[in-house]
Design an enzyme around this catalytic site. Structure first.
Site, PDB file in Angstrom:
ATOM      1  N   GLY A   1       0.829  -1.195   0.000  1.00 19.02           N
ATOM      2  CA  GLY A   1       0.000   0.000   0.000  1.00 19.02           C
ATOM      3  C   GLY A   1       0.864   1.246   0.000  1.00 19.02           C
TER       4      GLY A   1
ATOM      5  CE1 TYR B   1     -11.378   2.973   5.480  1.00 17.39           C
ATOM      6  CE2 TYR B   1     -11.996   5.286   5.617  1.00 17.39           C
ATOM      7  CZ  TYR B   1     -11.037   4.304   5.629  1.00 17.39           C
ATOM      8  OH  TYR B   1      -9.712   4.641   5.808  1.00 17.39           O
TER       9      TYR B   1
ATOM     10  CB  THR C   1      -8.825   1.980   1.743  1.00 18.92           C
ATOM     11  OG1 THR C   1      -8.239   1.310   0.618  1.00 18.92           O
ATOM     12  CG2 THR C   1      -7.898   1.868   2.951  1.00 18.92           C
TER      13      THR C   1
END
Length: 297
Positions: A12, A126, A63
């Site tokens: 990431g 989220y 995400t």
């Protein structure tokens, strides 16, 4: 003796930078999702126990903000359950857990920058699952540092900066939300701040300084802008060429509906980080110019 550092999500944008910055602090064992599936509770426990790290750094997360609305359990497994498991194992090992969270734990009301002790009230799945992860870590009783940040971007991965630079070359006109305000945060600055904090709380021997200021901190580049303002800054730094010719039209959030609601106010107050650790990240415009390898405007 150099501590062993378990790093999740090294592919990431934040994890990639952390591999570089954490190397000076200890032995970094970086495990991507093929080696450590955070949605697999048994694998998480077994991996941590086998490695027995002194520090666990967890930038990995689910995400996909809009997709989370239709996949809440998958988001919860990675964003809530996994941090809780890592925290439990950190407590068992007497280790430190460093975890990253988000401005999305707040509802985006008002215009004052959010402080660490403000009430959380996420607008979407989220944000809710990230908040659950924070609370699971705090409930575990382990040593922990939770870094809330916002609008993270970098030179690799999937983020607003790279999307804009591509679309500006492909389209003559772009409509960009102008009523959501926050601070774009360069993932390299976030990673370097993490290393600087760890260098202060860790030392030879113990390896932790106790008592230490564990807890939640807001970490982001200075200043503020809207997504439209961010796009304009990217365009200015890109200079001449097709990207410079694209028209950037400001629009309200209501004209760009998404499955997940976004907070209008994503400002984060980073004064606590400055007060406790003496750290303050550069203004977002300076960071953006450095990221793009351009002179600051």
């Amino acid at each position: 003796m150099r501590p062993r550092i378990l790093l999740t999500g090294p592919n990431g944008q934040v994890g990639w930078e952390l591999q570089r910055t954490l190397g000076c602090l200890g032995e970094v064992v970086a495990l991507d999702s093929s080696a450590l599936n955070l949605a697999d509770a048994r694998q998480v426990r077994e991996t941590v126990r086998a490695l027995a790290p002194q520090i666990i750094v967890n930038p990995a997360a689910y995400t996909a903000v809009d997709k989370a609305e239709s996949e809440p359990e998958r988001a919860r497994a990675v964003n809530a359950a996994a941090p809780g498991l890592l925290a439990e194992e950190a407590r068992r090992l007497d280790a430190l857990l460093v975890h990253y969270s988000t401005d999305y734990v707040f509802n985006g009301s008002g215009s004052r920058p959010w402080r660490e002790d403000d009430a959380c009230d996420p607008l979407n799945v989220y944000g809710a699952t990230k908040l659950e992860g924070e609370r699971a870590i705090q409930a575990s009783g382990c040593r922990h540092l939770i870094f809330r940040t916002s609008w993270v971007y970098g030179a690799r991965g999937s983020n607003f900066l790279l999307t804009m630079t591509r679309l500006m070359r492909e389209r003559a006109e772009l409509k960009i939300v102008a009523d959501q305000v926050g601070a774009p945060t360069w993932c390299r600055d976030l990673a370097e701040a993490t290393a600087q904090v760890l260098s202060q709380v860790c030392g030879p021997g113990s390896p932790f300084r106790d008592p230490a200021p564990w807890g939640v901190y807001h970490v982001g580049n200075g200043g503020e802008t809207s997504w439209h303002g961010f796009a304009e800054a990217i365009q200015r730094l890109e200079g001449e060429g097709p990207a410079a010719q694209a028209r950037l039209l400001p629009i309200p959030s209501s004209e760009y509906p998404t499955p997940a609601r976004r907070p209008l106010n994503s400002r984060l107050d980073s004064d606590k980080l400055a007060r406790v650790f003496g750290l303050r990240l550069p203004d977002w415009r300076v960071a953006l110019a450095l990221c793009l390898g351009k002179p600051a405007a």
